[in-house]
Structure formats: C-alpha cells, structure tokens
Design an enzyme around this catalytic site. Structure first.
Site, PDB file in Angstrom:
ATOM      1  N   ASN A 173       0.803  -1.222   0.000  1.00  0.00           N
ATOM      2  CA  ASN A 173       0.000   0.000   0.000  1.00  0.00           C
ATOM      3  C   ASN A 173       0.839   1.276   0.000  1.00  0.00           C
ATOM      4  O   ASN A 173       0.363   2.329  -0.426  1.00  0.00           O
ATOM      5  CB  ASN A 173      -0.934   0.016   1.216  1.00  0.00           C
ATOM      6  CG  ASN A 173      -0.186  -0.157   2.523  1.00  0.00           C
ATOM      7  OD1 ASN A 173       0.529  -1.137   2.717  1.00  0.00           O
ATOM      8  ND2 ASN A 173      -0.342   0.771   3.446  1.00  0.00           N
ATOM      9  N   SER A 223     -11.135  -4.796  -0.136  1.00  0.00           N
ATOM     10  CA  SER A 223     -11.870  -3.658   0.418  1.00  0.00           C
ATOM     11  C   SER A 223     -12.443  -2.823  -0.713  1.00  0.00           C
ATOM     12  O   SER A 223     -11.725  -2.477  -1.659  1.00  0.00           O
ATOM     13  CB  SER A 223     -10.935  -2.790   1.277  1.00  0.00           C
ATOM     14  OG  SER A 223     -11.632  -1.691   1.808  1.00  0.00           O
ATOM     15  N   CYS A 351      -2.890   5.075   7.201  1.00  0.00           N
ATOM     16  CA  CYS A 351      -3.289   4.386   8.425  1.00  0.00           C
ATOM     17  C   CYS A 351      -2.294   4.642   9.551  1.00  0.00           C
ATOM     18  O   CYS A 351      -2.533   4.262  10.692  1.00  0.00           O
ATOM     19  CB  CYS A 351      -3.407   2.885   8.173  1.00  0.00           C
ATOM     20  SG  CYS A 351      -4.638   2.478   6.928  1.00  0.00           S
TER      21      CYS A 351
END
Length: 764
Positions: A173, A223, A351
C-alpha cells in the site's frame, strides 16, 4: 505575486492523488447505492418479494465477484472491509492450527506465524492478537524483504516447515511493490504444502490480474473503498476446503458464514465496480495507459524537484503508486506544499499518519532520510488524462513556490520578492538552527547549523545574496555533527575563528564589571557569554541593541541563544565527560543576572514543540531552575538533584542522544478554539494570523488574514510583540494542528488573548 495569479486561474478543484488511502465513490456506484436504499431496501433473509429482490442483487454481486477474482471454486463472503476479512482469515487459520497442535500434542512455541515485513500493520497486529487470545503462543516472525521490497524466498523456505500460517500481500500500500505470487506459491508449497496462506489483495483489485481458483491461496481479503466503492463494504475469498470459523456469529446470514444484516447499498455499489472490471469498454484505464500516466507524473516530479529520489523500482510496482522523497524537505513540509497546491497526497501510509518514519522503507533498507521524508502519490484506474495534466501543472506551480520562497535555488530566485529580515528558526526533529538576518545590510549569522539543513541554508544565503558574518555553535554537540565546517567552506567564509566558529577579530564591552567579547551584525551586537556546564565549551550568544553608557543588557537583549543550558521545561544534561553541574549552577546564576525575565531564550533543542521560552515562564514550572536563581539551593544540593534528573538519560546503543531530560508531564495548554462560524462573527475584533510557510501562503493566499507569520518566524513575531500581549490574535493553518501548537506556545509566554481556528482552512 505572479505565481499566485497563475495558480488561481487553474484552481478549479482538488486533484486527488491519495487513492491508496481511499477513493472517491464512482458516480454510477453512488447512484446504484442510492437506488438500493430507495427501491431494493428489503432484507435478503426475508421470503417476500422485496426480500427476494434484495437477495437477487446480493447473489448477482457475489457471482460477479467470483468472475473478477477467477474464483470458480471457493467462497466469496461479503464483509465490512479488509480489516474484517483479515480477522476472518487469521482466526479461521489459527483455530484450525490450534486443533492440529492439540491432536499431535505439540507446543505452539516451536512454530512460526510468518508475515511480510512490509505488510500492512493490520496483519501482524491481528496475528499477535489471535495468537495470544487462542493461547497458541507461536513466534510471530517477519519475513525480510530486499531493497526492492521483494520477500526473501530463502527465508520462507527455511521457516515455512515450522509455520502455522503465512501472510503476504499482493501489492504494497505504500510503495505499490507487487510480489510474484506464482514464484511465492512455489516456494511456500515446496516447503510446506499444508501451511495456511493469506494474501492481502486490497491494493491488487483493478491493478493486476487475479485467478485465485488456480492458486493455493487460502484466504484473500479485499476492500471496496480502495476501488471507488463506499466505505463499509468488502469481501473475502476463501479457498474451497480451507478451514473457516465465523468471525461474527449471530443470525446466520451469508449461509451462516458471516452474521449480520447484509449491506445492500454497499453491494449495489461494488456490483457496479465489478461491471467496470469485467467490461471491455470500461471507465478504468488500461495497464498501458496507467504506465503512461506514471511516467508523465514521474517526469514532472523530477523536473519540479531535481533532488527527488523514488523509493521503489518501477519494474516491480504497480503503475498507480509513486513513493518518493526530496532531499532537504521533510514529508510534513511536502505534504503542506502539495495541499496548498490543492493536490492531495500522503506521507507514507494514511493508516499511520502520526508516524514520522515509514516502517516499509525501513524494512527495505533505505536511508533514514528517505524513510522520514517519504511522500506517497497514488491514483486509481479511473483517473483521466486531463486530471494527470492538471496535476502536473500544479506540481510545477508548487515547485515555483519553493523557488520564490528561497527554498530551492534557480536564476529567477536571485530576485527574491521578500528580503529576509529578523530571526528564523529551522528544525529537524527536536533540534534547532537559528538564523538572524538584517535586510538592509544583507548580513546574517547562523547559530547551531544542523547537517540536514546545510543545503537549505546555503540556498537561502545565495538566494537572498547575504553576507555571512559568522557561523557559530553554542557548544560541541554530542547528538550530531555540526554543519559549520561544510557551510564555511561552501560559503567561503574566510575569517579566523575558534573551534565553535567565534571570530578571532572581535570587540569588547564591560557588563557588570566583567569584559565580554562581541561582534556586530548591522545595528545589533552579538555578545558571547561563556556558560559551561552542559559541556565545558558551552557559550550563550546574546543578540542585543548596542550598549551605551548606563544601559543594562537585560533591557536591550532581544534573543538569548543558550544552546542546551536552558531547555523548555528542563535543563541541559550534565553527565557527559565534559559536563559539570557545578559550572552549570554558576552559569544559570550568571544568565539570570544578564537577562530580563521575558527575554526570549532560543535553545538548541525543542523536544516539546514550544519554539522558545524565557526565565519567567521556566521558573514557573522548573523548580530546580527557580531554586538556583533565587539561591534556595546550594551547589551541592543542585549536584544531587541534577544527577537524579539525568539518571535516565544514560545512552543506550542505537537510541537518540537526548541533550536534556524531557518533562514528565504534558506542557500543552488549553487554548481558546474558534470554529468557522465563530471566526466569521469575530473578524472585525481580531487579527487573523496565517502561520503557514511562505510557499504555502503563496499558493493559497487568504484575503481574510491580517498577516502571514510562518512558524519559522514565530519567535521573531513574539519578540516584536512582547509589549503588546493583549491583542486578540487568532492563528490559522491548513488543518489546525500547527496553529494549536503555536497558540499554546504563545499563551505559555503570556499572550493571553491568543486563540486558534479549529480545523484550519480545511474546515472553512
């Protein structure tokens, strides 16, 4: 300035380049979700027509998911998102693994739970959680990666035979690095055919081909909000015959695999996304087009920021992610710059936005500065050529803003619009460099130059065409190497100096019947005051108006650069070999006799983000300092107290060398916060101070602000207004975080009418 006019002409909307964090909802997907809420609102578990219609939509969506994944065999279960999918996979695998261990009467401590070192934190944290909760007590072990972010197959081969579960990711990511799943499967299955294998496919959907049924991947979570669906909808692929334990028990929905009433609007939306992935005339760009977009962005970034370094290799990463660092600029600075240009990027992983370093880049073995300065630019496959072109245009405008702010040097910058005048504070972490310049004479002094700032300081000096009077350290630094020698050579400062940079040719003045050396910078004096204690060679530098007969230094000093003698909330440590608590005691008493209670003290370190301090503020919270100044503590008593204060600062290998014990309690003060409506109502009674840096201000100038006072100039601003602390100032920045910290610092120094705009310009 021209850059502002040019930018305003192009500022039509934001350019969103943070798709690895989340994506906007595709308009067709939003329409489908709304339609489901309005018309297909039944409960799929109901047997009447409305419920049957809802169930049909759900099953259509599931069938399309299987087509997209190449999952002709196995289950697809809808979840709330990837985190739930990860929990489901890990719980299922570990419950089965625990049963295996019990049946074979084996100890889990002899086994591993393997995960990629660059894996999203949700994976190792979940492994630790369920490992402990289920009482397995296996070793949670990271699989190393090489400098390209690729997993160490030899490590996997040597550990997989004792692994209960292996967790890897298809696409990272932060960097976009993808793993060769076929090669990885071969390595894993040759070493352990029975180990449970989860592949995090969150960033892979829509970016690489997946044919899961033809693999031995046991679990693959996804997701929706990473690919234009709303938040709150996700799904997980579970290989046929892979063990399964429901993560959510209850009413038995999803054929008893995942209880809870299904999210039909989310499914309707992600159904549209699946359609786009299956169509030949999709709104999603082809792989070739995405590669072209990446190349265009990379070339623009390189042109705009010649010092750029890309933190990943393009040959093993998906084209929708660019991770880079720009030497000399922190990720926070670049984030603020891009945001001011209305380009949305992130610093590493969204995050972990509060983390200053990237654990992913650290695992890849990249230099610390690249990890600390990392910026992630990511886009989705629905981006258009027009958006890419507008992004490139704005990136160039952002670069121009740095040039005009004398942070990047080119020929145009030599005619800088705003001459540097007064005090500037530059920081790297908790360390400070101080620069004082006089615009009229173009003279400058540099105090405690940090090596990370050497290039920026040199750029500033050249851009502003300054004459360097002196580059001085307040002491020999233990935590870093001074940039003074490098700067002296680059700037061609030829005057003779001592080991701290104090010029050999100076003048002298008498203060309290004692002679002190000083140098002149324009219409100011810089007086050298020996203040040993923290180190034997420690000095304090007092910048003051020239002293005339009967003048007192206390009333004429603007700034006191005391190195690490007096720090915010504490005192510099005295347990170095060259330290002396006895000498510090005398130095503190000397400084208290030379400085006024509110003379601003500018230290070498600011571990609490307080910018500056003065004796009045310090004595209110630092009893040790107060007792020294008042004589309530003897030298021997101070030695004992100082030894105790420094006792926890004994250096451990690999840790940062702290130059003073940080306060044990928070120093943050509660300041008045205004929201946008309160601000509008109060505009006639307040002065709005925009504290963003000049390059941000140039790109997004606010006509509401009374003045631009960058954080780097905040100490200078406070000094100018020491006699004017009653004015109602409201500080504002991009998000409200910097303005809060600055308002707390000012309030602590007696600016009692200070407040800040909560949420900053982001919420106006």
């Amino acid at each position: 300035m021209n850059i502002q006019n040019n930018f305003n002409n192009n500022e039509l909307s934001q350019i969103y380049l943070d798709s690895n964090a989340t994506t906007p909802v595709l308009p067709e997907a939003a329409t489908a979700a709304m339609s489901a809420m309005e018309h297909v609102f039944g409960n799929p578990s109901s047997s009447h027509i409305t419920g049957l219609q809802a169930k049909d939509l759900m099953e259509q969506t599931r069938d399309k998911a299987k087509q997209v994944l190449g999952a002709t065999h196995g289950n697809v279960i809808f979840t709330s998102g990837a985190t739930e999918g990860i929990q489901t996979a890990i719980l299922s695998a570990l419950v089965s693994a625990r049963t295996r261990l019990k049946n074979h009467q084996e100890n889990g401590q002899d086994y591993h739970l393997l995960y990629g070192a660059t894996e999203h934190k949700a994976v190792p944290e979940s492994l630790k959680h369920w490992n402990n909760l289920l009482g397995i007590n296996a070793k949670v072990t990271a699989i190393p990666v090489d400098h390209k972010g690729e997993l160490d197959h030899d490590f996997i081969a040597s550990h997989a035979n004792k692994a209960l579960m292996i967790c890897t990711m298809a696409v990272n990511n932060e960097t976009g690095v993808f793993q060769d799943l076929s090669a990885l499967e071969k390595t894993i299955r040759q070493a352990n055919p029975d180990v449970y294998w989860m592949v995090d496919c969150v960033q892979a959907l829509g970016k690489m081909a997946l044919n899961l049924a033809k693999t031995t991947i046991d679990y693959a979570p996804f997701s929706g909000h990473k690919l234009y669906a709303p938040k709150g909808i996700g799904f997980i692929y579970i290989r046929q015959n892979a063990p399964f334990t429901p993560f959510i028990a209850g009413g038995g929905q999803e054929s008893g695999l995942r209880s809870g009433t299904e999210n039909l609007p989310g499914m309707a939306a992600i159904n549209v996304i699946f359609d786009q992935l299956l169509k030949t005339d999709s709104c999603f760009a082809s792989q070739a087009k995405l590669l072209q977009y990446r190349q265009q962005l990379a070339e623009t970034l390189t042109q705009a920021f010649p010092q750029i370094v890309f933190n990943h290799h393009f040959d093993n990463s998906v084209p929708t992610t660019l991770n880079f660092a720009i030497k000399g600029f922190s990720s926070k600075e670049m984030m603020d710059l891009f945001d001011a240009a209305n380009i949305r990027v992130s610093s590493g992983s969204a995050c972990s936005s509060k983390v200053t370093r990237s654990f992913v880049l650290d695992a890849m073995g990249l230099p610390a500065w690249q990890s600390e300065s990392a910026i992630r630019l990511s886009f989705g496959p629905a981006i258009t050529q027009a958006e890419i072109e507008q992004a490139c245009e704005r990136i160039m405008f952002a670069s121009q803003a740095l040039t005009h702010s004398c942070m990047v040097l080119d020929n145009d910058a030599l005619n800088a619009k705003t001459p540097l005048n007064g005090l500037v504070q530059l920081r790297v972490g908790g360390s400070c460099t101080w620069i004082y310049a006089n615009a009229a004479t173009k003279q400058v002094i540099i105090i405690d130059p940090l090596p990370q700032l050497a290039e920026r300081i040199n750029t500033l000096v050249q851009c502003q065409q300054l004459t360097v009077v002196a580059i001085i350290d307040t002491h020999g630094h233990a935590d870093h190497v001074s940039a003074r020698s490098l700067l002296t050579e680059v700037i061609n400062l030829t005057s003779a100096e001592d080991h701290l940079g104090w010029p050999a040719t100076t003048k002298s003045c008498i203060i309290n019947q004692k002679s002190y050396q000083y140098i002149e910078i324009a219409d100011k004096w810089l007086i050298k005051v020996p203040t040993p204690g923290h180190t034997q060679d420690s000095i304090s530098l007092l910048l003051c108006h020239p002293l005339k007969e009967n003048d007192t230094l206390a009333n004429n000093t603007l700034f006191a650069f005391c190195g690490d003698t007096i720090l915010m909330g504490t005192l510099g440590r005295t347990n170095f070999d060259s330290s002396s608590a006895v000498d510090m005691y005398s130095s503190l008493q000397l400084l208290s006799s030379l400085l006024a209670p509110q003379t601003l003290i500018c230290p070498s370190h600011d571990y609490q983000n307080e910018f500056a301090t003065h004796l009045e503020a310090e004595c209110q919270r630092n009893k040790l300092l107060s007792n020294v100044i008042t004589g309530a503590l003897s030298v021997s008593e101070f030695e004992v107290a100082k030894t105790k204060l420094d006792s926890h600062l004994n250096d451990q290998q690999g840790q940062e060398i702290l130059c003073g014990a940080t306060p044990s309690c928070s120093t943050g003060l509660a300041v008045r916060e205004l929201n946008s409506s309160m601000l509008t109502a109060s505009l006639n009674d307040i002065k709005l101070i925009d504290i963003r840096e000049p390059h941000e201000y140039a790109l997004q100038h606010s006509t509401k602000a009374s003045e631009n006072v960058p954080l780097t100039r905040l100490v200078d601003f406070m000094q100018q207004h020491l006699q004017d602390k009653t004015t109602q100032w409201v500080l504002v920045c991009r998000s409200g975080s910097r303005s809060l910290v600055a308002a707390q610092a000012m309030q602590r120094l007696g600016f009692n009418n200070i407040s800040h705009l909560k949420g900053g310009y982001a919420l106006i």
